[in-house]
Scaffold this motif. Structure first.
Motif, PDB file in Angstrom:
ATOM      1  N   HIS A   3      42.088  60.639  28.141  1.00  0.00           N
ATOM      2  CA  HIS A   3      42.127  59.179  28.145  1.00  0.00           C
ATOM      3  C   HIS A   3      43.116  58.730  29.210  1.00  0.00           C
ATOM      4  O   HIS A   3      44.245  59.225  29.268  1.00  0.00           O
ATOM      5  N   ARG A   4      42.687  57.818  30.046  1.00  0.00           N
ATOM      6  CA  ARG A   4      43.570  57.339  31.097  1.00  0.00           C
ATOM      7  C   ARG A   4      44.775  56.660  30.474  1.00  0.00           C
ATOM      8  O   ARG A   4      44.663  55.883  29.530  1.00  0.00           O
ATOM      9  N   SER A   5      45.936  56.961  31.024  1.00  0.00           N
ATOM     10  CA  SER A   5      47.190  56.441  30.477  1.00  0.00           C
ATOM     11  C   SER A   5      47.627  55.190  31.224  1.00  0.00           C
ATOM     12  O   SER A   5      47.130  54.877  32.321  1.00  0.00           O
ATOM     13  N   VAL A 105      44.966  53.279  27.025  1.00  0.00           N
ATOM     14  CA  VAL A 105      44.454  51.918  27.224  1.00  0.00           C
ATOM     15  C   VAL A 105      44.348  51.187  25.890  1.00  0.00           C
ATOM     16  O   VAL A 105      44.679  49.998  25.781  1.00  0.00           O
ATOM     17  N   VAL A 106      43.910  51.891  24.854  1.00  0.00           N
ATOM     18  CA  VAL A 106      43.748  51.273  23.533  1.00  0.00           C
ATOM     19  C   VAL A 106      45.083  50.769  23.006  1.00  0.00           C
ATOM     20  O   VAL A 106      45.188  49.643  22.506  1.00  0.00           O
ATOM     21  N   ARG A 110      45.844  46.787  22.438  1.00  0.00           N
ATOM     22  CA  ARG A 110      46.152  46.284  21.103  1.00  0.00           C
ATOM     23  C   ARG A 110      47.460  45.507  21.091  1.00  0.00           C
ATOM     24  O   ARG A 110      47.575  44.468  20.436  1.00  0.00           O
ATOM     25  N   LEU A 111      48.466  46.006  21.815  1.00  0.00           N
ATOM     26  CA  LEU A 111      49.742  45.295  21.866  1.00  0.00           C
ATOM     27  C   LEU A 111      49.582  43.950  22.563  1.00  0.00           C
ATOM     28  O   LEU A 111      50.136  42.939  22.126  1.00  0.00           O
TER      29      LEU A 111
END
Length: 225
Positions: A3-5, A105-106, A110-111
């Motif tokens: 997952h891309r950070s 990314v998630v 979300r933040l």
């Protein structure tokens, strides 16, 4: 699965403002760098807040309309304090809502949603500014090529994670939309496959048409009773 950070997506060359930067210099900073907001940092380069065009526009909205057509809007005490502010630390939205470079990314999205912000300063373990990530940056994962998504689902989700043979589940990807077909042994595997596919970077939607040979959910229910 990779997952891309935030570190991969953030802007590293960050335009920032010192806490004592005057109002007009902030306007100039935004205009010259073609940005809509900048983090405000202390002497150790730690984000204190973010000052945006919206923060600065309170200065104009608090002024009387010479034409008399629009009344002065009612401002809360904190809004009026900003409208009357003259330096970055008086104008900024604070405290700064920050992200860490290792976040996905998630996590960042979300933040942003919870805090209702459009960008996040990115800090290290000492809270020093490393970069900034915006909504636009996070959306870049959806520019990922369909063939890359297809390959990751086949290789990482179906074969490595689920242990399925390539012939068991078919995958079609178009414009980030994934369609799954084929057949698996157990019904309980289907929602797991779908959930894992949804978590792949760049996936817009997942439609599954997978059949099963054994209804292990029903068998489990009979055993429990």
């Amino acid at each position: 699965m990779h997952h891309r950070s935030v570190a991969e997506l953030m802007t590293r060359d960050v335009v920032r403002a010192r806490r004592d930067l005057p109002f007009k210099e902030i306007v100039k900073l935004l205009a010259e760098n073609d940005v809509t907001a900048v983090p405000v940092v202390d002497e150790l380069d730690r984000p204190l807040g973010v000052v945006s065009e919206a923060d600065l526009l309170r200065k104009s909205s608090d002024q009387a309309d010479p034409s008399g057509r629009t009344p002065i809007p009612h401002l809360e005490a904190w809004e009026r304090a900003k409208a009357e502010g003259a330096r970055a630390e008086e104008l900024m939205s604070a405290p700064a809502v920050c992200a860490r470079p290792e976040w996905t990314v998630v996590e960042a999205a979300r933040l942003m949603e919870v805090q209702n912000v459009k960008r996040l300063p990115v800090v290290d373990e000492t809270d020093k500014l490393l970069g900034i990530v915006s909504r636009r940056d996070l959306l870049r994962v959806f520019l990922r090529r369909d063939d890359a998504i297809h390959e990751e689902i086949n290789r990482d989700v179906l074969q490595r994670t689920m242990g399925l043979a390539p012939s068991e589940v078919t995958v079609e990807v178009g414009q980030g939309q994934v369609v799954l077909g084929g057949s698996v042994e157990f019904k309980s595997l289907i929602p797991i496959i779908e959930r894992l596919c949804r978590s792949v970077d760049g996936v817009v939607s997942v439609a599954e048409h997978i059949t099963y040979r054994t209804d292990d959910d029903a068998r489990s229910s009979r055993t429990d009773t």
